[in-house]
Design a protein around this motif. Sequence first.
Motif, PDB file in Angstrom:
ATOM      1  N   PHE A   1      -4.258   0.904  -2.195  1.00 46.61           N
ATOM      2  CA  PHE A   1      -3.791  -0.384  -2.679  1.00 46.61           C
ATOM      3  C   PHE A   1      -2.883  -0.225  -3.896  1.00 46.61           C
TER       4      PHE A   1
ATOM      5  N   TYR B   1      -7.828  -7.525  -5.474  1.00 43.14           N
ATOM      6  CA  TYR B   1      -8.038  -6.082  -5.556  1.00 43.14           C
ATOM      7  C   TYR B   1      -7.857  -5.400  -4.210  1.00 43.14           C
ATOM      8  N   GLY B   2      -7.500  -6.156  -3.201  1.00 41.62           N
ATOM      9  CA  GLY B   2      -7.203  -5.560  -1.904  1.00 41.62           C
ATOM     10  C   GLY B   2      -8.427  -4.978  -1.247  1.00 41.62           C
ATOM     11  N   TYR B   3      -8.159  -4.310  -0.163  1.00 35.79           N
ATOM     12  CA  TYR B   3      -9.205  -3.576   0.527  1.00 35.79           C
ATOM     13  C   TYR B   3      -9.319  -2.191  -0.078  1.00 35.79           C
TER      14      TYR B   3
ATOM     15  N   VAL C   1      -0.176   0.845  10.996  1.00 30.56           N
ATOM     16  CA  VAL C   1      -1.605   0.566  10.934  1.00 30.56           C
ATOM     17  C   VAL C   1      -1.867  -0.752  11.666  1.00 30.56           C
TER      18      VAL C   1
ATOM     19  N   GLN D   1       0.870   5.230   1.291  1.00 28.90           N
ATOM     20  CA  GLN D   1       0.161   6.125   2.202  1.00 28.90           C
ATOM     21  C   GLN D   1       0.847   7.482   2.245  1.00 28.90           C
TER      22      GLN D   1
ATOM     23  N   LEU E   1       3.737   0.674   2.565  1.00 29.51           N
ATOM     24  CA  LEU E   1       3.408  -0.283   3.612  1.00 29.51           C
ATOM     25  C   LEU E   1       3.340  -1.687   3.052  1.00 29.51           C
TER      26      LEU E   1
ATOM     27  N   PHE F   1      -9.439   3.928  10.555  1.00 32.34           N
ATOM     28  CA  PHE F   1      -9.781   3.665   9.168  1.00 32.34           C
ATOM     29  C   PHE F   1     -10.792   2.523   9.082  1.00 32.34           C
TER      30      PHE F   1
ATOM     31  N   PHE G   1      -9.813   1.402   1.586  1.00 32.94           N
ATOM     32  CA  PHE G   1      -9.870   2.109   2.866  1.00 32.94           C
ATOM     33  C   PHE G   1     -10.637   3.415   2.715  1.00 32.94           C
ATOM     34  N   GLY G   2     -11.351   3.784   3.771  1.00 31.40           N
ATOM     35  CA  GLY G   2     -11.917   5.119   3.834  1.00 31.40           C
ATOM     36  C   GLY G   2     -10.837   6.127   4.186  1.00 31.40           C
TER      37      GLY G   2
ATOM     38  N   PRO H   1      -4.344   4.471   3.441  1.00 33.85           N
ATOM     39  CA  PRO H   1      -3.544   3.619   2.561  1.00 33.85           C
ATOM     40  C   PRO H   1      -4.277   3.372   1.242  1.00 33.85           C
TER      41      PRO H   1
ATOM     42  N   TYR I   1       0.851  -1.189   0.000  1.00 31.65           N
ATOM     43  CA  TYR I   1       0.000   0.000   0.000  1.00 31.65           C
ATOM     44  C   TYR I   1       0.889   1.241   0.000  1.00 31.65           C
TER      45      TYR I   1
END
Lengths: 110, 114
Positions: free
Chosen positions: A45, B101-103, B43, A37, A87, B91, B105-106, A43, A35
Motif C-alpha cells: 500500500f 490504510y488500505g489492505y 491482480v 509491487q 498499480l 494473494f 496483502f500476504g 502489492p 500500490y
Amino acid sequence: GQNIDQPTEMTATEGAIVQINCTYQTSGFNGLFWYQQHAGEAPTFLSYNVLDGLEEKGRFSSFLSRSKGYSYLLLKELQMKDSASYLCAVSRGGGNKLTFGTGTQLKVEL
Amino acid sequence: EPEVTQTPSHQVTQMGQEVILRCVPISNHLYFYWYRQILGQKVEFLVSFYNNEISEKSEIFDDQFSVERPDGSNFTLKIRSTKLEDSAMYFCASSAGDSHYGYTFGSGTRLTVV
C-alpha cells in the motif's frame, strides 16, 4: 463495466520526479488506491484518495479528480529501489473490493 | 508491523487435484479477501469475506472455488479439480475496514498446475 488505464512502462532518472497517470471508468466508487509491487512480491500500500485533491506522504503524493475519473501518483527524489510496478486500483462495493489496472512498470536509471 | 501470513509459498499440483491455500490474516482485521495474479497480468479480485460469509465474489470464483474460516485465525481458499489455467500467484489480504490504510496483502502462494 470497469476500465482502469495506466501507461505500461515509464523510465526516469535517479533523483528526478515522475508522475504516473491513471484514468478510470467504473460503476460505484469508494476510493482510489496506489500500490507498489516488486516482481514476484505482494502489492504494498502506498496511498488512498477518496476526496478530490492531493494527498502527500513523504516522497510520494497522489492526486484524485473524481469528476474527471483521473488520478496520478507523483514520486519525488527517485531512488533505484523505486524501480517496480505501480498499480492503480479502484475500491467499489460494500466489501471494498479492489479493481486493479494492469500496472505501470517504472524503471529508474542512473 | 503486523503481517498477513500465507502458506505454502509454492505449491505444485497435478491437474484435477484439489489444493488448499492457507492464510492467517491480521488478528484485529474483519474483512478478508483472495486475489490472484496470472504471470504478467493484473491482480484480479476473487472473493471477499466478512462476518463469516462471502460478501462478494467475481465471475472467476465459480463452483470450483470455496473459502472457509475454520477457526478464529485461519482463512482458506480451496480449489477443487485444478486446471492448468489456475496456475497463478494467489494473494490473501485483510482489512480493518478503514480504507485509509488500505489492505495488507500476504506474500502470496505461487500455484503451478501441471
